[in-house]
Scaffold this motif. Structure first.
Motif, PDB file in Angstrom:
ATOM      1  N   ASP A   1      50.308 -53.757   1.439  1.00  0.00           N
ATOM      2  CA  ASP A   1      50.556 -55.188   1.513  1.00  0.00           C
ATOM      3  C   ASP A   1      51.242 -55.514   2.835  1.00  0.00           C
ATOM      4  O   ASP A   1      51.928 -54.676   3.421  1.00  0.00           O
ATOM      5  N   PHE A   2      51.096 -56.722   3.292  1.00  0.00           N
ATOM      6  CA  PHE A   2      51.682 -57.151   4.558  1.00  0.00           C
ATOM      7  C   PHE A   2      53.207 -57.023   4.514  1.00  0.00           C
ATOM      8  O   PHE A   2      53.846 -57.403   3.536  1.00  0.00           O
ATOM      9  N   GLY A   3      53.759 -56.470   5.606  1.00  0.00           N
ATOM     10  CA  GLY A   3      55.204 -56.340   5.722  1.00  0.00           C
ATOM     11  C   GLY A   3      55.788 -55.099   5.083  1.00  0.00           C
ATOM     12  O   GLY A   3      56.973 -54.803   5.276  1.00  0.00           O
ATOM     13  N   GLN A   4      54.978 -54.360   4.315  1.00  0.00           N
ATOM     14  CA  GLN A   4      55.480 -53.127   3.701  1.00  0.00           C
ATOM     15  C   GLN A   4      55.768 -52.079   4.772  1.00  0.00           C
ATOM     16  O   GLN A   4      55.037 -51.957   5.764  1.00  0.00           O
ATOM     17  N   THR A   5      56.822 -51.312   4.570  1.00  0.00           N
ATOM     18  CA  THR A   5      57.085 -50.197   5.478  1.00  0.00           C
ATOM     19  C   THR A   5      55.977 -49.168   5.332  1.00  0.00           C
ATOM     20  O   THR A   5      55.486 -48.905   4.231  1.00  0.00           O
ATOM     21  N   PHE A   6      55.590 -48.577   6.462  1.00  0.00           N
ATOM     22  CA  PHE A   6      54.450 -47.654   6.501  1.00  0.00           C
ATOM     23  C   PHE A   6      54.856 -46.481   7.383  1.00  0.00           C
ATOM     24  O   PHE A   6      55.061 -46.647   8.591  1.00  0.00           O
ATOM     25  N   VAL A   7      55.009 -45.322   6.772  1.00  0.00           N
ATOM     26  CA  VAL A   7      55.521 -44.146   7.479  1.00  0.00           C
ATOM     27  C   VAL A   7      54.483 -43.035   7.417  1.00  0.00           C
ATOM     28  O   VAL A   7      53.913 -42.760   6.350  1.00  0.00           O
ATOM     29  N   VAL A   8      54.239 -42.408   8.569  1.00  0.00           N
ATOM     30  CA  VAL A   8      53.310 -41.283   8.668  1.00  0.00           C
ATOM     31  C   VAL A   8      54.100 -40.057   9.095  1.00  0.00           C
ATOM     32  O   VAL A   8      54.813 -40.088  10.106  1.00  0.00           O
ATOM     33  N   LYS A   9      53.969 -38.966   8.328  1.00  0.00           N
ATOM     34  CA  LYS A   9      54.716 -37.750   8.638  1.00  0.00           C
ATOM     35  C   LYS A   9      53.766 -36.571   8.764  1.00  0.00           C
ATOM     36  O   LYS A   9      52.710 -36.516   8.126  1.00  0.00           O
TER      37      LYS A   9
END
Length: 356
Positions: free
Chosen positions: A70-78
């Motif tokens: 969803d828009f504005g959600q934190t999105f982390v790639v590890k």
């Protein structure tokens, strides 16, 4: 294998959204591109399969309910314990190819997005570039980690610019990198790029690399002139190859090679307004360093390496005496796809060439 690197590393990145790990995204990843550069902000584009059994056990779109993506959600790639990207979702795209299942593409930007989307016109009086970074960080609720020297400027004007563009422009004068690191807005001199530098060797973890040493834009001397209002006198300063000598490593700087090969080449800076001789010299030195560091410019592709970061440094080996050694990293692109798996592409620059 390069020294200090584990023989075991993750083959696929992992995702968390809204602070929660999302294994279904990990397994459904089709394509990933995580980019960062010293001139912009970090961005991520990830494509996932979007057709299968939904929670109601019916076939349908997996990610169009906005419950996760969803828009504005934190999105982390590890990748393992290393974070490749940390930002927020700003775009969602549906793709519906012929004779293939639909997919969803997510685009995210890091927190510098706040600075990019804030445009202002304002003035700052009696302020240094270090204090300016602190001020803008405070405006956006960010902590600042600043280690800059330089003059206090009588007047700086942000004229219909975004906060990010304004700071990027000022960092050119300050000869500094502006980075978002560990949640802090960081400003550091380019001559002090982060230690230690990862080491990549051609034929091992460095798969391919091309580099060019080019004199076209080098200068043996840069001059800057203005007007000292307080003393009612001309203000001028200049910089020569001595300004970049400390970064010449084990070779010869671009200005020094230019002097030897083609002779003297001077440049007079225009559209600058130094307020005294010290400020004029500061602007001349920062410009000479900027163009000198572009004497060597290269691009490479390596095994996935999270420690390659824009504004950092890398040690390259196996390239011969002219091109071995330490480089500053200008941009990084971490890629994943089904054809080639996970790898890191990067751009570098350096102010010197080695000696035979």
């Amino acid at each position: 294998m390069d020294a200090g690197r584990s023989a075991i590393s993750s083959a696929r990145p992992a995702f968390s959204v809204g602070g929660q790990a999302r294994a279904a995204l990990d397994s459904g990843l089709l394509r990933l591109a995580v980019s960062d550069s010293v001139t912009g902000l970090a961005g991520c584009e990830a494509e996932f399969g979007n057709w299968g059994a939904t929670q109601g056990r019916n076939l349908g779109h997996l990610w169009f309910d906005l419950q996760v993506l969803d828009f504005g959600q934190t999105f982390v790639v590890k990748l393992g314990d290393d974070t490749l990207f940390d930002g927020r979702i700003v775009a969602i795209e549906g793709r519906f190819p012929a004779m293939a299942p639909p997919t969803v593409v997510v685009r995210a930007d890091d927190k510098l997005q706040d600075l990019r989307m804030t445009r202002r016109t304002r003035r700052f009086e009696s302020i240094s570039d270090a204090d300016l970074v602190q001020r803008v960080a405070q405006d956006h609720g960010l902590q600042a980690d600043v280690n800059l020297s330089g003059p206090t400027w009588p007047l700086l004007v942000q004229a219909n610019e975004s906060d990010l563009a304004f700071l990027r422009r000022r960092m050119l004068v300050a000869d500094a990198d502006l980075l978002l690191a560990d949640g802090k807005l960081t400003a550091r001199p380019r001559g002090q790029r982060r230690q230690p530098a990862p080491r990549l060797t051609h034929g091992a973890r460095l798969h391919q690399f091309s580099v060019s040493a080019d004199l076209a834009h080098q200068r043996t001397e840069v001059c800057c002139a203005g007007w000292d209002v307080a003393n009612k006198d001309a203000a001028s300063g200049s910089a020569t190859s001595a300004a970049i000598a400390s970064e010449a490593g084990r070779g010869d700087s671009g200005p020094a090679v230019l002097q030897r090969a083609l002779g003297e080449r001077k440049e007079q800076l225009g559209h600058r307004v130094p307020f005294d001789a010290a400020a004029a010299r500061h602007e001349a030195e920062s410009h000479l360093k900027l163009v000198a560091r572009r004497f060597l410019r290269g691009r490479g592709e390596a095994d996935a390496e999270p420690q390659l970061r824009a504004g950092g440094a890398v040690e390259l080996q196996g390239l011969g005496p002219l091109f071995d050694g330490r480089y500053g990293i200008t941009d990084v692109l971490h890629r994943f796809d089904a054809a080639k798996g996970l790898r890191t592409e990067f751009g570098v620059e350096r102010a010197w060439i080695g000696r035979p």
